[in-house]
Design a protein around this motif. Structure first.
Motif, PDB file in Angstrom:
ATOM      1  N   ILE A  33      38.712  39.032  42.737  1.00 48.32           N
ATOM      2  CA  ILE A  33      39.974  39.356  42.065  1.00 48.32           C
ATOM      3  C   ILE A  33      41.139  38.755  42.840  1.00 48.32           C
ATOM      4  CG2 ILE A  33      41.541  41.214  41.400  1.00 48.32           C
ATOM      5  CD1 ILE A  33      39.005  42.968  40.951  1.00 48.32           C
ATOM      6  N   LYS A  34      41.131  38.905  44.165  1.00 44.59           N
ATOM      7  CA  LYS A  34      42.216  38.351  44.985  1.00 44.59           C
ATOM      8  C   LYS A  34      42.270  36.836  44.863  1.00 44.59           C
ATOM      9  CE  LYS A  34      41.877  40.040  49.170  1.00 44.59           C
ATOM     10  NZ  LYS A  34      41.968  40.783  50.446  1.00 44.59           N
ATOM     11  N   LYS A  35      41.114  36.185  44.811  1.00 47.69           N
ATOM     12  CA  LYS A  35      41.072  34.726  44.683  1.00 47.69           C
ATOM     13  C   LYS A  35      41.652  34.290  43.339  1.00 47.69           C
ATOM     14  CE  LYS A  35      38.025  30.758  45.020  1.00 47.69           C
ATOM     15  NZ  LYS A  35      36.668  30.279  45.225  1.00 47.69           N
ATOM     16  N   GLU A  36      41.262  34.966  42.267  1.00 44.83           N
ATOM     17  CA  GLU A  36      41.748  34.601  40.935  1.00 44.83           C
ATOM     18  C   GLU A  36      43.233  34.894  40.757  1.00 44.83           C
ATOM     19  OE1 GLU A  36      39.407  35.512  37.528  1.00 44.83           O
ATOM     20  OE2 GLU A  36      37.528  35.092  38.571  1.00 44.83           O
ATOM     21  N   LEU A  37      43.764  35.852  41.531  1.00 46.58           N
ATOM     22  CA  LEU A  37      45.185  36.178  41.464  1.00 46.58           C
ATOM     23  C   LEU A  37      45.988  35.398  42.501  1.00 46.58           C
ATOM     24  CD1 LEU A  37      45.009  40.044  40.955  1.00 46.58           C
ATOM     25  CD2 LEU A  37      45.429  38.287  39.225  1.00 46.58           C
ATOM     26  N   ASN A  38      45.320  34.468  43.190  1.00 43.99           N
ATOM     27  CA  ASN A  38      45.950  33.626  44.220  1.00 43.99           C
ATOM     28  C   ASN A  38      46.616  34.440  45.323  1.00 43.99           C
ATOM     29  OD1 ASN A  38      45.235  31.156  42.996  1.00 43.99           O
ATOM     30  ND2 ASN A  38      46.917  31.413  41.549  1.00 43.99           N
ATOM     31  N   LYS A  39      45.932  35.491  45.754  1.00 48.96           N
ATOM     32  CA  LYS A  39      46.427  36.305  46.867  1.00 48.96           C
ATOM     33  C   LYS A  39      45.780  35.806  48.155  1.00 48.96           C
ATOM     34  CE  LYS A  39      47.605  40.576  44.651  1.00 48.96           C
ATOM     35  NZ  LYS A  39      48.360  41.631  45.254  1.00 48.96           N
ATOM     36  N   ALA A  40      46.486  35.945  49.245  1.00 52.43           N
ATOM     37  CA  ALA A  40      45.947  35.556  50.550  1.00 52.43           C
ATOM     38  C   ALA A  40      44.795  36.478  50.936  1.00 52.43           C
ATOM     39  CB  ALA A  40      47.051  35.625  51.600  1.00 52.43           C
ATOM     40  N   ASP A  41      43.922  35.991  51.817  1.00 51.51           N
ATOM     41  CA  ASP A  41      42.773  36.792  52.256  1.00 51.51           C
ATOM     42  C   ASP A  41      43.205  38.116  52.870  1.00 51.51           C
ATOM     43  OD1 ASP A  41      40.929  34.934  51.393  1.00 51.51           O
ATOM     44  OD2 ASP A  41      40.786  33.935  53.342  1.00 51.51           O
ATOM     45  N   LYS A  42      44.310  38.094  53.595  1.00 55.81           N
ATOM     46  CA  LYS A  42      44.788  39.299  54.282  1.00 55.81           C
ATOM     47  C   LYS A  42      45.662  40.179  53.391  1.00 55.81           C
ATOM     48  CE  LYS A  42      43.762  37.834  58.658  1.00 55.81           C
ATOM     49  NZ  LYS A  42      42.949  38.499  59.580  1.00 55.81           N
ATOM     50  N   ALA A  43      45.961  39.721  52.186  1.00 49.15           N
ATOM     51  CA  ALA A  43      46.808  40.497  51.272  1.00 49.15           C
ATOM     52  C   ALA A  43      46.023  41.681  50.712  1.00 49.15           C
ATOM     53  CB  ALA A  43      47.299  39.620  50.133  1.00 49.15           C
ATOM     54  N   PHE A  44      46.749  42.727  50.396  1.00 49.61           N
ATOM     55  CA  PHE A  44      46.123  43.910  49.800  1.00 49.61           C
ATOM     56  C   PHE A  44      45.972  43.723  48.300  1.00 49.61           C
ATOM     57  CE2 PHE A  44      48.172  45.773  53.576  1.00 49.61           C
ATOM     58  CZ  PHE A  44      47.060  46.364  54.146  1.00 49.61           C
ATOM     59  N   LEU A  45      44.959  44.356  47.741  1.00 52.38           N
ATOM     60  CA  LEU A  45      44.771  44.369  46.295  1.00 52.38           C
ATOM     61  C   LEU A  45      45.335  45.688  45.785  1.00 52.38           C
ATOM     62  CD1 LEU A  45      43.480  42.905  43.849  1.00 52.38           C
ATOM     63  CD2 LEU A  45      41.463  44.293  44.247  1.00 52.38           C
ATOM     64  N   THR A  46      46.260  45.601  44.850  1.00 57.74           N
ATOM     65  CA  THR A  46      46.848  46.835  44.332  1.00 57.74           C
ATOM     66  C   THR A  46      45.956  47.419  43.246  1.00 57.74           C
ATOM     67  OG1 THR A  46      48.145  45.757  42.602  1.00 57.74           O
ATOM     68  CG2 THR A  46      49.175  45.976  44.778  1.00 57.74           C
ATOM     69  N   ILE A  47      46.138  48.688  43.024  1.00 54.66           N
ATOM     70  CA  ILE A  47      45.385  49.367  41.975  1.00 54.66           C
ATOM     71  C   ILE A  47      45.729  48.757  40.624  1.00 54.66           C
ATOM     72  CG2 ILE A  47      45.052  51.587  40.816  1.00 54.66           C
ATOM     73  CD1 ILE A  47      45.551  52.910  43.579  1.00 54.66           C
ATOM     74  N   GLN A  48      47.001  48.386  40.445  1.00 54.17           N
ATOM     75  CA  GLN A  48      47.430  47.762  39.190  1.00 54.17           C
ATOM     76  C   GLN A  48      46.725  46.426  38.975  1.00 54.17           C
ATOM     77  OE1 GLN A  48      49.410  49.195  36.839  1.00 54.17           O
ATOM     78  NE2 GLN A  48      48.733  47.475  35.615  1.00 54.17           N
ATOM     79  N   ASP A  49      46.585  45.616  40.044  1.00 57.94           N
ATOM     80  CA  ASP A  49      45.854  44.352  39.946  1.00 57.94           C
ATOM     81  C   ASP A  49      44.417  44.596  39.503  1.00 57.94           C
ATOM     82  OD1 ASP A  49      48.067  42.904  40.865  1.00 57.94           O
ATOM     83  OD2 ASP A  49      47.359  42.892  42.951  1.00 57.94           O
ATOM     84  N   PHE A  50      43.785  45.587  40.128  1.00 58.61           N
ATOM     85  CA  PHE A  50      42.397  45.925  39.802  1.00 58.61           C
ATOM     86  C   PHE A  50      42.267  46.362  38.348  1.00 58.61           C
ATOM     87  CE2 PHE A  50      38.975  49.080  39.453  1.00 58.61           C
ATOM     88  CZ  PHE A  50      37.886  48.306  39.851  1.00 58.61           C
TER      89      PHE A  50
END
Length: 67
Positions: A33-50
């Motif tokens: 999910i983080k990769k597809e949303l172009n988030k950095a490896d160290k970035a947090f995944l928000t509940i809204q993103d999920f």
């Protein structure tokens, strides 16, 4: 009266509890999910993103994620 603050981030352990997948599968899903949303490896995944990615409504598992 204290108000309990809800978390904003979701972790593989939470995904495991919600989906019933193993911890490793849950960690892979979080990374995907983080990769597809172009988030950095160290970035947090928000509940809204999920929720947006999986199509699961937050209110369906709101009671499972405790601050």
């Amino acid at each position: 009266m204290k108000t309990k603050m809800k978390r904003v981030c979701i972790y593989p352990k939470d995904v495991q509890m919600i989906t019933g997948r193993s911890y490793r599968q849950s960690a892979r899903l979080v990374q995907k999910i983080k990769k597809e949303l172009n988030k950095a490896d160290k970035a947090f995944l928000t509940i809204q993103d999920f929720c947006t990615y999986t199509g699961i409504e937050y209110k369906q598992f709101d009671h499972l994620i405790i601050g």
